[in-house]
Write a protein that holds these residues in place. Structure first.
Motif, PDB file in Angstrom:
ATOM      1  N   ASP A 151       0.843  -1.195   0.000  1.00 55.15           N
ATOM      2  CA  ASP A 151       0.000   0.000   0.000  1.00 55.15           C
ATOM      3  C   ASP A 151       0.878   1.246   0.000  1.00 55.15           C
ATOM      4  O   ASP A 151       1.864   1.312   0.756  1.00 55.15           O
ATOM      5  N   PRO A 152       0.562   2.237  -0.828  1.00 59.81           N
ATOM      6  CA  PRO A 152       1.404   3.452  -0.896  1.00 59.81           C
ATOM      7  C   PRO A 152       1.594   4.115   0.461  1.00 59.81           C
ATOM      8  O   PRO A 152       2.651   4.702   0.725  1.00 59.81           O
ATOM      9  N   GLY A 153       0.581   4.042   1.334  1.00 55.18           N
ATOM     10  CA  GLY A 153       0.699   4.672   2.636  1.00 55.18           C
ATOM     11  C   GLY A 153       1.746   4.043   3.531  1.00 55.18           C
ATOM     12  O   GLY A 153       2.222   4.690   4.475  1.00 55.18           O
ATOM     13  N   ALA A 154       2.127   2.791   3.264  1.00 60.28           N
ATOM     14  CA  ALA A 154       3.116   2.105   4.092  1.00 60.28           C
ATOM     15  C   ALA A 154       4.531   2.232   3.540  1.00 60.28           C
ATOM     16  O   ALA A 154       5.494   1.888   4.235  1.00 60.28           O
ATOM     17  N   LEU A 155       4.688   2.709   2.329  1.00 63.10           N
ATOM     18  CA  LEU A 155       6.016   2.781   1.694  1.00 63.10           C
ATOM     19  C   LEU A 155       7.010   3.636   2.477  1.00 63.10           C
ATOM     20  O   LEU A 155       8.174   3.220   2.655  1.00 63.10           O
ATOM     21  N   PRO A 156       6.641   4.840   2.966  1.00 66.06           N
ATOM     22  CA  PRO A 156       7.631   5.644   3.705  1.00 66.06           C
ATOM     23  C   PRO A 156       8.192   4.924   4.931  1.00 66.06           C
ATOM     24  O   PRO A 156       9.398   4.972   5.185  1.00 66.06           O
ATOM     25  N   ALA A 157       7.333   4.251   5.699  1.00 66.91           N
ATOM     26  CA  ALA A 157       7.809   3.555   6.894  1.00 66.91           C
ATOM     27  C   ALA A 157       8.716   2.385   6.531  1.00 66.91           C
ATOM     28  O   ALA A 157       9.738   2.144   7.189  1.00 66.91           O
ATOM     29  N   ILE A 158       8.362   1.656   5.482  1.00 67.10           N
ATOM     30  CA  ILE A 158       9.176   0.513   5.065  1.00 67.10           C
ATOM     31  C   ILE A 158      10.538   0.982   4.558  1.00 67.10           C
ATOM     32  O   ILE A 158      11.570   0.363   4.839  1.00 67.10           O
ATOM     33  N   LEU A 159      10.555   2.100   3.839  1.00 66.99           N
ATOM     34  CA  LEU A 159      11.821   2.639   3.347  1.00 66.99           C
ATOM     35  C   LEU A 159      12.705   3.088   4.505  1.00 66.99           C
ATOM     36  O   LEU A 159      13.905   2.793   4.547  1.00 66.99           O
ATOM     37  N   GLU A 160      12.121   3.798   5.482  1.00 70.00           N
ATOM     38  CA  GLU A 160      12.916   4.292   6.611  1.00 70.00           C
ATOM     39  C   GLU A 160      13.368   3.152   7.519  1.00 70.00           C
ATOM     40  O   GLU A 160      14.425   3.238   8.148  1.00 70.00           O
ATOM     41  N   ASP A 161      12.584   2.081   7.588  1.00 67.92           N
ATOM     42  CA  ASP A 161      12.991   0.935   8.396  1.00 67.92           C
ATOM     43  C   ASP A 161      14.283   0.337   7.874  1.00 67.92           C
ATOM     44  O   ASP A 161      15.085  -0.195   8.649  1.00 67.92           O
ATOM     45  N   TYR A 162      14.502   0.438   6.566  1.00 57.15           N
ATOM     46  CA  TYR A 162      15.738  -0.065   5.964  1.00 57.15           C
ATOM     47  C   TYR A 162      16.947   0.680   6.538  1.00 57.15           C
ATOM     48  O   TYR A 162      18.022   0.087   6.753  1.00 57.15           O
ATOM     49  N   ASN A 163      16.760   1.972   6.804  1.00 52.02           N
ATOM     50  CA  ASN A 163      17.872   2.805   7.279  1.00 52.02           C
ATOM     51  C   ASN A 163      18.193   2.596   8.750  1.00 52.02           C
ATOM     52  O   ASN A 163      19.077   3.261   9.284  1.00 52.02           O
ATOM     53  N   ASN A 164      17.480   1.677   9.418  1.00 49.10           N
ATOM     54  CA  ASN A 164      17.734   1.420  10.833  1.00 49.10           C
ATOM     55  C   ASN A 164      18.686   0.249  11.045  1.00 49.10           C
ATOM     56  O   ASN A 164      18.789  -0.286  12.159  1.00 49.10           O
ATOM     57  N   ALA A 165      19.334  -0.166   9.973  1.00 46.83           N
ATOM     58  CA  ALA A 165      20.377  -1.199  10.037  1.00 46.83           C
ATOM     59  C   ALA A 165      19.865  -2.460  10.739  1.00 46.83           C
ATOM     60  O   ALA A 165      18.761  -2.911  10.452  1.00 46.83           O
ATOM     61  N   ASP A 166      20.647  -3.021  11.661  1.00 47.64           N
ATOM     62  CA  ASP A 166      20.265  -4.279  12.294  1.00 47.64           C
ATOM     63  C   ASP A 166      19.089  -4.126  13.255  1.00 47.64           C
ATOM     64  O   ASP A 166      18.508  -5.124  13.679  1.00 47.64           O
ATOM     65  N   ASN A 167      18.755  -2.897  13.628  1.00 50.28           N
ATOM     66  CA  ASN A 167      17.596  -2.670  14.483  1.00 50.28           C
ATOM     67  C   ASN A 167      16.313  -2.505  13.671  1.00 50.28           C
ATOM     68  O   ASN A 167      15.262  -2.175  14.237  1.00 50.28           O
ATOM     69  N   SER A 168      16.407  -2.740  12.384  1.00 54.03           N
ATOM     70  CA  SER A 168      15.221  -2.697  11.530  1.00 54.03           C
ATOM     71  C   SER A 168      14.215  -3.748  11.995  1.00 54.03           C
ATOM     72  O   SER A 168      14.571  -4.884  12.310  1.00 54.03           O
ATOM     73  N   ASN A 169      12.962  -3.373  12.037  1.00 56.40           N
ATOM     74  CA  ASN A 169      11.909  -4.311  12.447  1.00 56.40           C
ATOM     75  C   ASN A 169      11.801  -5.475  11.474  1.00 56.40           C
ATOM     76  O   ASN A 169      11.614  -6.625  11.878  1.00 56.40           O
ATOM     77  N   ILE A 170      11.903  -5.181  10.185  1.00 56.52           N
ATOM     78  CA  ILE A 170      11.793  -6.233   9.178  1.00 56.52           C
ATOM     79  C   ILE A 170      12.925  -7.242   9.337  1.00 56.52           C
ATOM     80  O   ILE A 170      12.700  -8.462   9.284  1.00 56.52           O
TER      81      ILE A 170
END
Length: 424
Positions: A344-363
């Motif tokens: 969903d387009p509304g979730a894209l910003p959070a998923i992109l920023e989660d990538y920048n959290n390195a090993d602490n990324s939720n994903i």
């Protein structure tokens, strides 16, 4: 001219002849021959009957009678219709009555909760499915469950069950009972947690998030491999955040006040998680008309939490700042998900920023390495708990383990270091 005179003469002659014969037998015969046939009047064919089509009546819904042993203290919901009575397939002593109503499910649950409490029923917590929408009560060796059921017709109506069964009387133990081995609920097959998530779930459990109401024990996570609803995760998210930041009020999420006007049409003030859901919306952490999304009028509290919802709600509490603009190409470039287009387009910003959290990324913490995000896939309860183990971004944050080992952490996230004494 001659023909005209001849025709006129013949006419006069005929009239004279008929007049003279009027009363003679010959005249009568001629008169009768010229009369209309009386049989034509009596034997005239009847007109075709007009057939009016009749509307076929719709089949009437059969009236279902309440069972004779239906508990007298359980008042049928005022705006509900009994649709079916059936025996339980799992417990032969139970009877299931299926009901239908146009009212929302939360109105049904609220009605029965008040009724059962008023009539001195004992409300039983369902630890097998923590925070379940099922309502269980016991009284006089009888157990009653009010359970929501999915709508088989998708017609907007609410379907629910009233299940009742006698509580078996506990038999007196034999003087020499045969010892039995009771499986440990933490290690049983139904409650097993994958080893990658065990430590995260264990720490969250020790915070007391999963304990039964009115219990001092921390408890364990019931049904870790089952799905979690949106309303359940909303409560977990707020409660864990506020526990981790108990000494830092600036980072806590304020619960909605009791006089707040409900933002979502399906989360009234009577909903058990109203304060948390409303609080998240008022803080702008989830989409609602308050955040400018006027199309989101329902929260869908009973729907399963999806992976894209999980990240969209959690990441803003990690970063504590506005999320960057994002599109499918940017997310695909970072994560290399093959199904990025399904997000969903509304979730894209959070998923992109989660990538920048390195090993602490939720994903990364919850799903490990993956090339498929599966955004619409329901989240398990263990996965949801694992996301709550750490709040923070790019090295600045706090974990459940730190709080457990240091119950009173310094509320200042950037404390001033103690000067090192200069050697003489």
């Amino acid at each position: 001219m001659k023909h005209l005179l001849l025709l006129t003469g013949l006419t006069v002659t005929l009239i004279t002849f008929l007049s003279s014969c009027a009363n003679s037998p010959t005249g009568k015969a001629i008169e009768n021959s010229l009369k209309a046939d009386p049989q034509l009047e009596t034997n005239y064919p009847s007109p075709e009957p007009i057939i009016t089509p009749t509307k076929t009546p719709e089949p009437a819904i059969p009236v279902v009678e309440l069972p004779a042993d239906f508990p007298a203290e359980i008042l049928p919901y005022p705006n509900a219709t009994l649709r079916e009575v059936m025996p339980s397939t799992t417990d032969k002593t139970a009877v299931i009555t299926l009901w239908e109503t146009p009212d929302p499910s939360n109105a049904v649950q609220s009605f029965y909760k008040k009724e059962l409490v008023a009539k001195k029923w004992e409300i039983i917590d369902n630890l097998d499915n923590e925070n379940s929408d099922n309502l269980n009560a016991e009284k006089d060796n009888l157990k009653v469950t009010i359970a929501q059921q999915s709508n088989p017709k998708a017609d907007g109506k609410t379907y629910f069950q009233i299940r009742y069964q006698p509580i078996p009387v506990t038999a007196i133990a034999s003087p020499t009972p045969t010892p039995t081995i009771t499986p440990n609920p933490e290690t049983s097959e139904n409650n097993s947690v994958s080893k990658e998530l065990t430590s995260f779930v264990s720490d969250i459990a020790k915070l007391g998030i999963f304990k039964a109401p009115n219990s001092q024990e921390a408890g364990i996570l019931p049904n870790p491999n089952g799905t979690i609803t949106r309303s359940q995760y909303a409560r977990w998210l707020v409660e864990v955040n506020n526990k981790l930041y108990a000494e830092n009020p600036a980072k806590q999420i304020r619960l909605a006040a009791g006089n707040s006007q409900p933002i979502f049409t399906d989360v009234p003030k009577t909903h058990p998680n109203f304060a948390e859901i409303q609080g998240l919306a008022e803080a702008g952490l989830i989409s609602s008309p308050l955040s400018g999304d006027n199309t989101v009028t329902k929260f869908r509290p009973d729907s399963p939490l999806t992976r894209e919802d999980l990240i969209a709600w959690k990441v803003p509490l990690d970063t504590r700042h506005s999320l960057p603009k994002a599109n499918i190409d940017a997310v695909k470039e970072r994560w290399s998900f093959k199904d990025t287009s399904k997000i969903d387009p509304g979730a894209l910003p959070a998923i992109l920023e989660d990538y920048n959290n390195a090993d602490n990324s939720n994903i990364r913490r919850v799903f490990g390495y993956t090339t498929l995000f599966q955004p619409k896939k329901p989240v398990t309860r263990a996965q949801a708990a694992a996301t709550l183990w750490y709040f923070g971004f790019q090295g600045e944050g706090i974990s459940a383990n730190e709080v457990l080992n240091n119950p009173n952490p310094n509320p200042n996230p950037n404390p001033t270091p103690t000067p090192t004494p200069t050697p003489n």
